[in-house]
Write an enzyme that holds these catalytic residues in place. Structure first.
Site, PDB file in Angstrom:
ATOM      1  N   CYS A   7     -19.105  -2.419   0.982  1.00 34.40           N
ATOM      2  CA  CYS A   7     -18.271  -1.281   1.329  1.00 34.40           C
ATOM      3  C   CYS A   7     -18.946  -0.543   2.478  1.00 34.40           C
ATOM      4  CB  CYS A   7     -18.115  -0.357   0.119  1.00 34.40           C
ATOM      5  SG  CYS A   7     -17.085   1.105   0.418  1.00 34.40           S
ATOM      6  N   TYR A  25     -14.417   9.911  -1.949  1.00 33.64           N
ATOM      7  CA  TYR A  25     -13.472   9.503  -2.993  1.00 33.64           C
ATOM      8  C   TYR A  25     -13.577  10.389  -4.227  1.00 33.64           C
ATOM      9  CZ  TYR A  25     -12.236   5.277  -0.463  1.00 33.64           C
ATOM     10  OH  TYR A  25     -11.756   4.401   0.487  1.00 33.64           O
ATOM     11  N   ARG A  42       0.825  -1.199   0.000  1.00 39.01           N
ATOM     12  CA  ARG A  42       0.000   0.000   0.000  1.00 39.01           C
ATOM     13  C   ARG A  42       0.866   1.259   0.000  1.00 39.01           C
ATOM     14  NH1 ARG A  42      -4.754   1.707   4.365  1.00 39.01           N
ATOM     15  NH2 ARG A  42      -5.126   3.778   3.485  1.00 39.01           N
ATOM     16  N   HIS A  56     -16.604   3.252  -4.538  1.00 39.86           N
ATOM     17  CA  HIS A  56     -15.721   4.404  -4.367  1.00 39.86           C
ATOM     18  C   HIS A  56     -15.931   5.457  -5.459  1.00 39.86           C
ATOM     19  CE1 HIS A  56     -12.699   2.160  -1.543  1.00 39.86           C
ATOM     20  NE2 HIS A  56     -13.942   2.202  -1.082  1.00 39.86           N
TER      21      HIS A  56
END
Length: 421
Positions: free
Chosen positions: A164, A244, A90, A194
């Site tokens: 989510c 997002y 990440r 997102h």
């Protein structure tokens, strides 16, 4: 009822355990198996999980194992919450895209593509092993990028639904602002994982009064601050975008900002070290407050609700999930995976009808769906050209020189996870 969690050694897991303990009437779990190859983490998380169950007098058994096949055998549902490459991968996803002037983020843009390429083959292997062991098990995917991973699972014929926590987080936030219970708030939540907008906030159900204009008028400043977008953007749109969308609506500002501070991955890695130290304390028998800063708020409640509905044990009749489009958004193919309210039951998730979309939103959804098509092809078949095509198609990249540079960096940083590289 037996549930298995793949990635059970995650620092997220105590949030999930707390939900299972509190909501045992909704989802009466008799056996919960935490599966993870990281034995040291699994021992710490498993110990805390058992103490949480014990404190709340939950009668269920918690088992920890690194044996995937044994762990999922006989499971009614399998939850996937894994991170291939861990926080180190990440950190790379959030760093090297900045070298090309593009957003570095773990699910959006070039970093999100890297995560998809690492993750899809691993998840499909896990799902195939689940199917061999227990073909009737439902797979609940919380692994990012949820939309692409869920589509890979569905295309391979698995019983899968993507989940989510963005929608449930907004539902809870709006309920608090309106001073009503969360169950009274229904979201006209539309888009891709997102990449969503709240087109309406309704009280009492899908056909209730839309109070979104009231929310924006009375609480627009607070909502805008949470999204880190100017208030006037919300007023001009008349909707609430997912946070997002800031990567799209303020791309250059975000890139400048990311270049001047530590990455989110570095922050999370520090939190994880603290959390694991806490989990090792034999006196700790509840999720620590620090976990709320780790992310995944309300994940447990959403997961319990979804699992209960899929397993025919109640749960909310309508939930926001990731599933096949099947005509819901007429400008997308039926096999695109969208994130919308759906009626969920033992047979799966059936999207509800959604309002007709303004081209401002429909255009971006179609654009990102085209990218996701190419991203999934690259994840399944590999090859530098497929990676380049996916990057070139992404609205946050879109220039051939950026796409070329990002392709080289993506492959260089992920070679150990790419069988074709």
């Amino acid at each position: 009822m037996k549930l298995a969690v793949v990635g059970g050694g995650s620092t997220y897991t105590p949030e999930l355990i707390d939900g299972f303990a509190r909501l045992r009437d909704t989802l009466p779990v008799s056996e919960l198996v935490l599966i993870d190859p990281a034995a040291d983490r699994l021992e710490l998380v498993g110990g805390l999980a058992r103490r949480i169950f014990a404190k709340q007098d939950h009668p269920g058994t918690i088992v920890t194992t690194s044996d995937l096949d044994a762990g999922v055998e006989g499971a009614d549902a399998v939850l996937l919450q894994l991170r291939v490459g861990g926080q180190a991968a990440r950190q790379q996803d959030e760093t090297w895209p900045l070298e090309c002037g593009c957003v570095g983020q773990e699910t959006t843009g070039a970093g999100g593509l890297a995560k998809a390429l690492r993750t899809v083959p691993v998840v499909l292997d896990i799902a195939e092993r689940v199917r061999r062991t227990n073909p009737d098990a439902w797979i609940i995917d919380f692994t990012n990028p949820v939309g692409i991973v869920t589509r890979a699972l569905l295309q391979a014929g698995h019983k899968a639904v993507g989940l989510c926590n963005v929608a449930i987080g907004l539902q809870r936030k709006f309920a608090a602002l309106l001073q009503v219970t969360p169950g009274e708030v229904h979201l006209d939540h539309v888009g891709l994982n997102h990449l969503t907008w709240e087109l309406g906030v309704r009280l009492g159900g899908p056909d209730g009064d839309n109070v979104l204009p009231k929310l924006l008028a009375e609480h627009g400043d607070a909502i805008a601050d949470d999204l880190r977008l100017p208030r006037q953007v919300l007023d001009r749109l008349g909707v609430v975008p997912s946070y997002y969308l800031r990567y799209f609506y303020a791309h250059d500002e975000v890139v400048r900002e990311l270049g001047t501070k530590p990455s989110r991955a570095a922050e999370v890695a520090g939190m994880e070290r603290e959390l694991l130290a806490m989990y090792g304390d034999p006196a700790l028998d509840e999720k620590p407050e620090l976990l709320a800063k780790r992310g995944g708020a309300f994940y447990s409640e959403a997961a319990v609700d979804l699992a209960a509905s899929l397993l025919g044990n109640g749960g909310s009749p309508v939930q926001v999930v990731n599933t096949y489009n099947n005509g819901t958004l007429p400008f997308l193919a039926d096999d695109a995976v969208i994130e919308v309210p759906a009626r969920v039951g033992h047979g799966g998730a059936v999207p509800l009808a959604v309002p007709e979309l303004d081209p401002l939103y429909a255009g971006l959804i179609a654009h990102v769906t085209a990218y996701e098509d190419l991203a999934l092809e690259a994840a399944l078949r590999g090859g530098r050209d497929r990676v380049f095509r996916a990057l070139l198609a992404h609205p946050l990249v879109g220039q051939y020189d950026h796409a070329d540079g990002l392709t080289d960096r993506l492959i260089a940083h992920n070679r150990e996870h790419l069988s074709w590289a």
